[in-house]
Each structure stands twice: as C-alpha cells, then as structure tokens.
Enzyme design. Structure first.
Site, short mmCIF file in Angstrom:
data_model
loop_
_atom_site.label_atom_id
_atom_site.label_comp_id
_atom_site.label_asym_id
_atom_site.label_seq_id
_atom_site.Cartn_x
_atom_site.Cartn_y
_atom_site.Cartn_z
N ARG A 1 -31.32 -10.84 70.87
CA ARG A 1 -32.74 -10.55 70.90
C ARG A 1 -33.04 -9.20 70.23
O ARG A 1 -32.18 -8.35 70.11
CB ARG A 1 -33.25 -10.52 72.34
N LYS B 1 -37.31 -16.54 75.89
CA LYS B 1 -37.62 -15.30 76.58
C LYS B 1 -39.08 -14.87 76.39
O LYS B 1 -39.63 -14.15 77.23
CB LYS B 1 -36.68 -14.18 76.12
N HIS C 1 -35.53 -13.46 87.10
CA HIS C 1 -34.45 -13.64 86.13
C HIS C 1 -33.19 -13.92 86.94
O HIS C 1 -32.40 -13.02 87.24
CB HIS C 1 -34.30 -12.38 85.28
N SER D 1 -27.87 -10.97 81.35
CA SER D 1 -26.90 -11.79 80.62
C SER D 1 -25.52 -11.14 80.69
O SER D 1 -25.38 -9.93 80.52
CB SER D 1 -27.34 -11.93 79.16
N LYS E 1 -24.41 -15.16 85.96
CA LYS E 1 -25.42 -16.06 86.54
C LYS E 1 -25.06 -17.52 86.32
O LYS E 1 -25.08 -18.32 87.25
CB LYS E 1 -26.81 -15.79 85.94
N THR E 2 -24.75 -17.86 85.07
CA THR E 2 -24.45 -19.26 84.76
C THR E 2 -23.13 -19.68 85.38
O THR E 2 -23.02 -20.73 86.01
CB THR E 2 -24.42 -19.46 83.24
N ASP F 1 -31.03 -19.63 84.83
CA ASP F 1 -31.55 -18.38 84.25
C ASP F 1 -32.92 -17.92 84.74
O ASP F 1 -33.12 -16.74 84.94
CB ASP F 1 -31.60 -18.52 82.73
N ARG G 1 -23.17 -18.92 71.94
CA ARG G 1 -23.73 -19.67 73.06
C ARG G 1 -23.82 -21.16 72.76
O ARG G 1 -23.73 -21.58 71.61
CB ARG G 1 -25.14 -19.15 73.41
#
Length: 534
Positions: free
Chosen positions: A60, A200, A219, A239, A243-244, A258, A324
């Site tokens: 990003r 996002k 988030h 990130s 989390k995942t 997410d 990703r």
C-alpha cells in the site's frame, strides 16, 4: 459496448460516467480469468489460479491516501492522520481520470461490504484490470445474479492504474493517488496496481460510516467454536502479526480473516474472501491456506514460480516479502457461509514485538485492553508498505491507523463500552521475538503460540496461576502444561538479563511517549492502567 450481467437499476451512465469503451458488468470468475489472460495481465497457474505481479508497487501507499475536505466531514475526520484534498482538486482529478478512461475497456462489479444485511453497504467497483475485478469479487460479498437489479450502489470505487496524477493540478503528493469523497460517495484510485488498495479504501469508508451507527469496525480476524457461535473470538492485529494464520484453525469455524463489525446483532465479516500472505507458507503449517494456492481462480500476487511447471516458490521473496493470495472464503472448509458470529467471548490483541521483550501471552483488564488498543504496538511486517524491508517497531492506533478516518478515541470508547456490556475476556498475544530482539533472538515458536491461544479460548488459562509483569502491569501465566516455563518469562530467555532490562525500559519509554497524546481524552481507569508506562 456492454457485456455481462448489467444492473438495470443503475448503469454507469445513470451515474454520469460516460464515454467508456467496452464495459463488462459482473463477470464471473471464468470470464474474468479469460479476460485477464487475453489482456496479458498474468499467467494461468496450477489448478486454474491466476499468477500476477503488481509492478513497482508491491504494498500500500498510505502517504498517497487523501480525504476530501467538505463541510459534511470537516469536524469529524482525524486530519492529523488523513491528509486533506480540497473539493476543487478532487473535481479536477475526477474529470481528468474519466477523460483518461474514455474509450477503454473496464470491468464493473456490484458487491456488498458487510455480511449483516442490517449494516451492509452496496458498493460498485470499476476497474481497468480484469484481475482487479476478480480480486475484489473474491474480497467483497457477492450477490446472487438474481439480486443484481436490486443492488443500488451507495458508493463507487474507480481504480485506473494507468492514470498518473499531477500533484500540482490534483493537490496530491505523487502520481499515485487514493482519495475518498464522502459528499459525492466516490473513491478514486490511480497510479498503482497493488490490489490491496481496493479493499482497504472500502475498509476506511466503513470505519467512518459504522461508528456513526454505533457499530464497531475492527481490523481483526474472527472465528467461533464448532456448533457454538456464542464462543466467538476476535483477533486484532496489523498485517504480519498472525490474524489469518491463527484464525484459520480447523478446530473452529472461520468467520473472516481481516475486517469485521461488532453490532447489537453480534459479529459480522465485512468481506467474502481472504487475502493471505504466502511467504514461507507450507502445507504442514497451514494446509487450508496452502491448498487455496492450487484452486481455481485464486489470485497469486507477486510470487516467483517455475516458468514451465508454474510451481510456486514460497521461500523466494525477491519480488516482495508481501507476496499474497486472494480467494473466496468458501475455499476454507471450515468457514462460516453467512459470515456471522455472536458477541466476542474472547478478544485477542496480536502484537509482533521486534524487541523480544513481551511475554507470549498476557491477560488484560478492560482498561488495559483499551490502552493496548489505542497504543496498537507491533512491528510492521516487511513489504506490507513501500520502504519497509525488515520488521519495524511501530505504534498503529486501533491496530490499523492507516484506515482510521475518525479520531482514535471514538473507536477506543466504542470498544470499551462493548467489552463492558458483553464481558469479553481480553488477551495480548505476542507472535514476535524471544531470546533477544530482531537479528539476535528467534521468532516465537508457532506451536507454543497455538497452544497458548487454544488454552485461552477453551478456558484453561483462566485456571492457572498468574504473575504481574513488572514492566507492563498485565498478568502473565506462570506455567502451562506443554509450554517451556522460560518462554513465559522473557527475561529468562535472554543470555544477558541486564540487556533484557535495558531493552524493556526502552520499550516502556516508547509506550509512555506514544500514549501521552491520548491522556486528555481517556477515562480515569484507563489512565490508571497506564501508570506503569509513565
């Protein structure tokens, strides 16, 4: 020329977007893959995946993101965190972008943001790249084809990577621009092929709209126990914090990986898919996510692969460590089809401590939970933003400052009220370093992290002995069967205990200095929870 399943209730022309060439409405996955391959946007991978690269932007561009300053939002936006763009510059940008797009091929997807029908947002996404249309079709929620004509886009996102902004003419920073206009309900993205900007920007939008309705946007990833949505858990984190990985547990039902909302109805996923990091991904450690990298229509981003066999190299981060894959959430066998859960029984705040100071798990009081939520301490994972090449200690308020248009206290107080109302149990889980900081120590063993998390979720950790951490004031378990006791006391994992003490005091000082800006806005109990940091 128009192709696909056109939304007869509202076409682009009805919105005043005219002059485009061929427009493809709501194409399904096979057609989008065909279009991407025909336009040479990528290559066909194993299992029918789509292999793409994102050019010079592999993360990003948060410094190129703007909010248009209008009377509607003037007194609400956290302007210190969100650079403004004036309306005149936006109008010129919008006009110039549409002129640039004239005569070209574009792809339209009419989608939902939010699994809860009470709070979902109808979104239209217009993209120059077919694979971006496939990506956002994975990441948002897809109406049935029969529902398309009932979909009335409340917001429109236009993404045109080939358009280059002019900073002087458009009031932006570089030729890359992401800007939200709450008055016109339009988001413009130009000059970057990184697909994450699409999702996002919508998350930023929901982070503005939902708190005004009393809904907490988060988030976080979320899951619940099998056959028991009441046993819902949230996993806050930036990130790269896990989390995942941690929410995709085969022994629990995945709600999402997410972005979620917490309303009076419970927990709901904003998205309809997952966007997982693949660096060092293995079949042994994460079989469900690994399997998606060979499933039809999964988008594989910025991964090195064998040109002949299309075999992926999960260890080669030469294009970016931020490589990703994106896929619909139903590719995870234990995913909740409806994207819904109950009120969270457990809240886990994930941090990746590059200092090697924090214990692997700690229990937080509600006041401490708000403190750590506002602090948002972690280490930015390499590659998630441009210029981040190794773990970088940072404080990202609410575990997502780049996506927060309102002041942090708005989210903090809303979370505090919901935790109190539903008596959620709060934990801080460190997936960072142990035995030393980055470059000296090693990453926290994933097996230990999973074991401690499992013990927190099933209630076993509530029955063990705890000690009060001398640096941070939270409670740390003294022992747990199957876990090396030294791991629970970070000082004992360092060869030089005095070096640990110096590192700990350095981190404590960083916490104190960072949190000072919130002191005028917080309640006395949260101030008391911060005493150990001052």
């Amino acid at each position: 020329m128009i192709h696909g399943r056109v939304n007869q209730s509202m076409t682009l022309e009805d919105q005043g977007i005219t002059g485009l060439g061929t427009v493809y409405y709501n194409l399904l996955e096979p057609s989008l893959i065909e279009a991407a391959l025909k336009s040479d946007e990528g290559n066909l991978g194993q299992g029918g995946t789509l292999l793409v690269t994102t050019g010079k932007f592999t993360g990003r561009s948060p410094k190129d993101k703007f909010i248009v300053r209008t009377s509607e939002v003037e007194d609400k936006i956290w302007w210190e965190n969100n650079p403004p763009m004036d309306s005149a510059h936006f109008d010129t940008l919008y006009s110039d972008m549409l002129t640039h797009m004239a005569g070209g091929e574009y792809y339209v997807q009419d989608l939902y943001a939010g699994a809860d029908p009470t709070h979902r947002l109808d979104v239209r996404v217009v993209t120059e790249l077919a694979w971006h249309s496939l990506f956002i079709r994975h990441l948002l929620r897809r109406p049935a084809l029969a529902e398309i004509d009932r979909h009335l886009p409340e917001w429109t996102i236009i993404n045109c990577p080939s358009f280059k902004a002019n900073p002087d003419r458009h009031g932006c920073r570089t030729d890359t621009v992401i800007t939200l206009n709450f008055e016109k309900k339009v988001i413009l993205i130009g000059g970057t092929e990184f697909a994450g900007e699409n999702k996002k920007s919508i998350f930023t939008l929901l982070n503005y709209l939902l708190p005004l309705k009393g809904v907490m946007p988060m988030h976080c990833s979320a899951n619940h126990a099998i056959d028991d949505p009441a046993d819902t858990a949230l996993f806050f984190g930036l990130s790269g914090t896990g989390k995942t990985t941690l929410s995709t547990d085969p022994s629990r039902v995945l709600i999402g990986d997410d972005e979620h909302g917490w309303s009076d109805n419970g927990t709901f996923n904003f998205e309809g898919g997952c966007y997982a990091k693949t660096i060092n991904l293995t079949e042994e450690s994460e079989p469900e996510i690994y399997a998606t990298t060979k499933k039809f229509a999964t988008v594989i981003e910025n991964m090195v692969y064998d040109e002949e066999t299309k075999e992926l190299d999960f260890k080669d981060g030469s294009l970016t460590p931020n490589m990703r894959c994106s896929y619909p959430i139903n590719y995870i066998s234990n995913a909740a089809e409806n994207g819904l859960g109950d009120y969270p029984k457990n809240i886990i705040m994930l941090t990746c401590d590059a200092f090697g100071v924090m214990p692997p798990i700690s229990r937080l009081t509600p006041a401490q939970a708000m403190y750590h939520f506002l602090s948002g301490f972690t280490s930015k994972a390499a590659g998630t933003e441009r210029g981040v090449n190794e773990p970088e200690p940072t404080f990202s308020t609410c575990f997502g400052a780049p996506f927060m248009p309102l002041r942090p206290e708005v989210y903090g107080k809303l979370l505090q009220v919901k935790i109190a109302n539903h008596r959620s149990i709060c934990w801080l889980l460190n997936t960072g370093w142990t035995g030393g900081g980055y470059g000296t120590g090693s990453r926290m063993p994933i097996k230990a992290t999973r074991a401690l998390l499992s013990a927190a979720l099933d209630g076993r950790l509530m029955d063990v002995e705890f000690r009060k951490d001398p640096n941070f004031g939270f409670e740390v378990p003294v022992m747990l069967k199957g876990i090396d006791n030294k791991l629970l006391t970070p000082r004992e994992t360092w060869e030089d205990a005095k070096a640990y003490d110096r590192q700990a005091q350095k981190l404590v000082k960083m916490f104190s200095e960072n949190f000072s800006k919130y002191m005028p806005y917080i309640d006395d109990d949260v101030k008391a929870a911060s005493i150990g940091f001052t």
